[in-house]
Write an enzyme that holds these catalytic residues in place. Structure first.
Site, PDB file in Angstrom:
ATOM      1  N   ASP A  95     -39.552 -17.141 -18.658  1.00  0.00           N
ATOM      2  CA  ASP A  95     -39.771 -15.719 -18.399  1.00  0.00           C
ATOM      3  C   ASP A  95     -41.024 -15.289 -19.167  1.00  0.00           C
ATOM      4  O   ASP A  95     -41.102 -15.525 -20.378  1.00  0.00           O
ATOM      5  CB  ASP A  95     -38.524 -14.968 -18.916  1.00  0.00           C
ATOM      6  CG  ASP A  95     -38.548 -13.494 -18.566  1.00  0.00           C
ATOM      7  OD1 ASP A  95     -39.633 -12.924 -18.446  1.00  0.00           O
ATOM      8  OD2 ASP A  95     -37.445 -12.918 -18.431  1.00  0.00           O
ATOM      9  N   TYR A 105     -41.679  -0.219  -9.814  1.00  0.00           N
ATOM     10  CA  TYR A 105     -42.769  -1.128  -9.431  1.00  0.00           C
ATOM     11  C   TYR A 105     -44.124  -0.411  -9.547  1.00  0.00           C
ATOM     12  O   TYR A 105     -45.039  -0.907 -10.203  1.00  0.00           O
ATOM     13  CB  TYR A 105     -42.522  -1.589  -7.998  1.00  0.00           C
ATOM     14  CG  TYR A 105     -43.500  -2.609  -7.459  1.00  0.00           C
ATOM     15  CD1 TYR A 105     -43.601  -3.885  -8.016  1.00  0.00           C
ATOM     16  CD2 TYR A 105     -44.293  -2.310  -6.348  1.00  0.00           C
ATOM     17  CE1 TYR A 105     -44.477  -4.826  -7.491  1.00  0.00           C
ATOM     18  CE2 TYR A 105     -45.160  -3.255  -5.814  1.00  0.00           C
ATOM     19  CZ  TYR A 105     -45.255  -4.505  -6.383  1.00  0.00           C
ATOM     20  OH  TYR A 105     -46.129  -5.431  -5.854  1.00  0.00           O
ATOM     21  N   SER A 110     -43.993 -11.014 -11.005  1.00  0.00           N
ATOM     22  CA  SER A 110     -43.386  -9.698 -10.774  1.00  0.00           C
ATOM     23  C   SER A 110     -42.565  -9.779  -9.490  1.00  0.00           C
ATOM     24  O   SER A 110     -43.052 -10.331  -8.495  1.00  0.00           O
ATOM     25  CB  SER A 110     -44.460  -8.625 -10.559  1.00  0.00           C
ATOM     26  OG  SER A 110     -43.855  -7.423 -10.104  1.00  0.00           O
ATOM     27  N   THR A 153     -37.487 -14.446  -8.273  1.00  0.00           N
ATOM     28  CA  THR A 153     -37.653 -14.236  -6.823  1.00  0.00           C
ATOM     29  C   THR A 153     -38.427 -15.381  -6.171  1.00  0.00           C
ATOM     30  O   THR A 153     -38.649 -15.361  -4.967  1.00  0.00           O
ATOM     31  CB  THR A 153     -38.395 -12.906  -6.529  1.00  0.00           C
ATOM     32  OG1 THR A 153     -39.677 -12.942  -7.173  1.00  0.00           O
ATOM     33  CG2 THR A 153     -37.619 -11.712  -7.028  1.00  0.00           C
TER      34      THR A 153
HETATM   35  P1  NAD Z   1     -42.916 -13.302  -5.027  1.00  0.00           P
HETATM   36  O1  NAD Z   1     -41.660 -12.588  -5.391  1.00  0.00           O
HETATM   37  O2  NAD Z   1     -42.845 -14.321  -3.941  1.00  0.00           O
HETATM   38  O3  NAD Z   1     -43.556 -13.985  -6.312  1.00  0.00           O
HETATM   39  C1  NAD Z   1     -43.454 -13.442  -7.591  1.00  0.00           C
HETATM   40  C2  NAD Z   1     -43.135 -14.582  -8.554  1.00  0.00           C
HETATM   41  O4  NAD Z   1     -43.053 -14.066  -9.886  1.00  0.00           O
HETATM   42  C3  NAD Z   1     -41.778 -15.234  -8.258  1.00  0.00           C
HETATM   43  O5  NAD Z   1     -41.936 -16.630  -8.186  1.00  0.00           O
HETATM   44  C4  NAD Z   1     -40.907 -14.813  -9.427  1.00  0.00           C
HETATM   45  O6  NAD Z   1     -39.897 -15.748  -9.716  1.00  0.00           O
HETATM   46  C5  NAD Z   1     -41.944 -14.668 -10.539  1.00  0.00           C
HETATM   47  N1  NAD Z   1     -41.519 -13.794 -11.634  1.00  0.00           N
HETATM   48  C6  NAD Z   1     -41.084 -12.512 -11.545  1.00  0.00           C
HETATM   49  N2  NAD Z   1     -40.796 -12.031 -12.776  1.00  0.00           N
HETATM   50  C7  NAD Z   1     -41.067 -13.039 -13.649  1.00  0.00           C
HETATM   51  C8  NAD Z   1     -40.986 -13.164 -15.051  1.00  0.00           C
HETATM   52  N3  NAD Z   1     -40.548 -12.167 -15.845  1.00  0.00           N
HETATM   53  N4  NAD Z   1     -41.363 -14.329 -15.628  1.00  0.00           N
HETATM   54  C9  NAD Z   1     -41.809 -15.355 -14.865  1.00  0.00           C
HETATM   55  N5  NAD Z   1     -41.897 -15.297 -13.528  1.00  0.00           N
HETATM   56  C10 NAD Z   1     -41.535 -14.147 -12.929  1.00  0.00           C
HETATM   57  O7  NAD Z   1     -43.990 -12.181  -4.672  1.00  0.00           O
HETATM   58  P2  NAD Z   1     -45.481 -12.318  -4.086  1.00  0.00           P
HETATM   59  O8  NAD Z   1     -45.500 -11.619  -2.791  1.00  0.00           O
HETATM   60  O9  NAD Z   1     -45.955 -13.718  -4.159  1.00  0.00           O
HETATM   61  O10 NAD Z   1     -46.277 -11.410  -5.121  1.00  0.00           O
HETATM   62  C11 NAD Z   1     -47.072 -11.983  -6.155  1.00  0.00           C
HETATM   63  C12 NAD Z   1     -47.813 -10.873  -6.893  1.00  0.00           C
HETATM   64  O11 NAD Z   1     -48.665 -10.177  -5.994  1.00  0.00           O
HETATM   65  C13 NAD Z   1     -46.895  -9.832  -7.535  1.00  0.00           C
HETATM   66  O12 NAD Z   1     -47.421  -9.466  -8.789  1.00  0.00           O
HETATM   67  C14 NAD Z   1     -46.972  -8.666  -6.585  1.00  0.00           C
HETATM   68  O13 NAD Z   1     -46.753  -7.447  -7.251  1.00  0.00           O
HETATM   69  C15 NAD Z   1     -48.379  -8.794  -6.045  1.00  0.00           C
HETATM   70  N6  NAD Z   1     -48.487  -8.178  -4.699  1.00  0.00           N
HETATM   71  C16 NAD Z   1     -48.025  -8.828  -3.589  1.00  0.00           C
HETATM   72  C17 NAD Z   1     -48.145  -8.224  -2.348  1.00  0.00           C
HETATM   73  C18 NAD Z   1     -47.698  -8.899  -1.068  1.00  0.00           C
HETATM   74  O14 NAD Z   1     -47.872  -8.320   0.004  1.00  0.00           O
HETATM   75  N7  NAD Z   1     -47.147 -10.093  -1.076  1.00  0.00           N
HETATM   76  C19 NAD Z   1     -48.712  -6.946  -2.253  1.00  0.00           C
HETATM   77  C20 NAD Z   1     -49.122  -6.315  -3.405  1.00  0.00           C
HETATM   78  C21 NAD Z   1     -49.035  -6.956  -4.622  1.00  0.00           C
END
Ligand code: NAD
Length: 309
Positions: free
Chosen positions: A56, A145, A75, A35
């Site tokens: 991964d 999730y 994630s 993502t």
């Molecule tokens: P995002 O999707 O932009 O970033 C997540 C990154 O993780 C992506 O670059 C994706 O490619 C990578 N990824 C996913 N699965 C993977 C795997 N198996 N191996 C390697 N890379 C993997 O999302 P974000 O908004 O930047 O969120 C980052 C973190 O913060 C996440 O863990 C999310 O649960 C947490 N979070 C974010 C929010 C928010 O509002 N943005 C709120 C609560 C929690």
């Protein structure tokens, strides 16, 4: 200092990469780009002290040399993404978190888990403090999730209890800023995208449900501070100012000078009606609270979206 950031090519992760590099740390990003986008970190490719490993986190990974801190953000994070990738999401929360914790143990590194306000589910307690255990439907559509992150928290604190690993758990509430994908399905990029195109803005339910929104720079500061404390219970990070979805839509419309109307859609199953963090713990422990107001933060994102369109 050497930092490994899993998910570092994503929205929040890539801002953390920039901050750590600016502060003089070496940074390794591990991301499979499920993502995330390479474009979020491409400006660092030629910098010394930066390394990108396209991998991964569910696969065992060997990295040479020491690591001082692991920030585990990998994630899928938007409902759109984790519903599209339900099994990947659960594998990443379980196997991926296990692999990153094992790496932290091997390297003697501190470990920070990016958990989420979604562990509170559709909360019966408002605002949500860390003492609240949540109201999650284990077989609901969002459970991949919510339950994945609850498992990841349980695993993380087990490494502290069993191995005295220096673990930190943060529960991130809605965060927004530049580098969010316009099509990621989260409310702020969706509203801005629709408002800039003067298309109808999609409101789920009546729009009376509330959310609170934290600007990325505030979140990065909170995460950096959290990564330095010796504290193992979860810490909420988010902006406690609460808005209804309709209020948010109005503000976005005004800032975009948009003529969009509203299109009301059915509320998704198990969609939380209220979401607001109690950040007393972060205030006390980290001396942290958000500083950037919604209008200022939204203006920055709107400018960024306009450049991308
Ligand atoms: P995002 O999707 O932009 O970033 C997540 C990154 O993780 C992506 O670059 C994706 O490619 C990578 N990824 C996913 N699965 C993977 C795997 N198996 N191996 C390697 N890379 C993997 O999302 P974000 O908004 O930047 O969120 C980052 C973190 O913060 C996440 O863990 C999310 O649960 C947490 N979070 C974010 C929010 C928010 O509002 N943005 C709120 C609560 C929690």
């Amino acid at each position: 200092m050497k930092v490994l950031i899993s998910g570092g090519a994503g929205f929040i992760g890539s801002h953390l990469v920039d901050r750590f590099l600016n502060d003089g740390a070496e940074v390794i990003v591990v991301d499979n780009l499920i993502t995330g986008e390479e474009g979020n970190i491409a400006h660092n490719f030629k910098k010394s002290g930066f390394e990108f490993i396209k991998e991964d986190v569910c696969e065992p990974l060997k990295i040479k040399g020491g690591i001082d801190l692991i920030l585990h953000l990998a994630s899928p994070a938007s409902p759109f993404d984790y519903l599209k990738y339900p099994i990947e999401t659960m594998r990443t929360a379980s196997l991926g978190t296990y692999n990153m914790l094992e790496m932290a143990r091997e390297k003697g590194a501190r470990f920070l888990l990016a958990s989420t306000s979604e562990v509170y589910g559709d909360p019966e307690v408002h605002p949500q403090s860390e003492e609240y255990w949540g109201n999650v439907n284990p077989v609901g559509p969002r459970s991949v999730y919510d339950e994945g992150k609850r498992f990841a928290e349980a695993l993380t604190i087990s490494y502290f209890r069993k191995y005295q690993l220096q673990t930190i758990i943060i529960r991130i509430f809605n965060t927004y800023g530049p580098r969010m994908r316009p099509g990621d399905g989260r409310v702020i990029p969706t509203f801005i995208n629709q408002a800039l195109k003067n298309e109808p803005i999609s409101i789920f339910g009546t729009g009376e449900q509330t959310r609170s929104f934290c600007y990325i720079d505030d979140m990065v500061e909170g995460i950096i501070r959290a990564s330095q404390v010796d504290y193992h219970e979860p810490i909420n990070l988010g902006n406690p100012k609460e808005y209804t979805i309709l209020q948010l839509a109005e503000i976005v419309k005004q800032l975009c000078n948009s003529t969009s109307s509203y299109r009301y859609l059915p509320l998704p199953e198990n969609d939380p009606k209220k979401r607001r963090p109690d950040i007393s713990r972060a205030r006390g422990l980290l001396k942290w609270e958000p500083k950037i107001g919604l209008e200022q933060g939204l203006s920055n994102v709107i400018d960024w979206f306009k450049k991308k369109m």
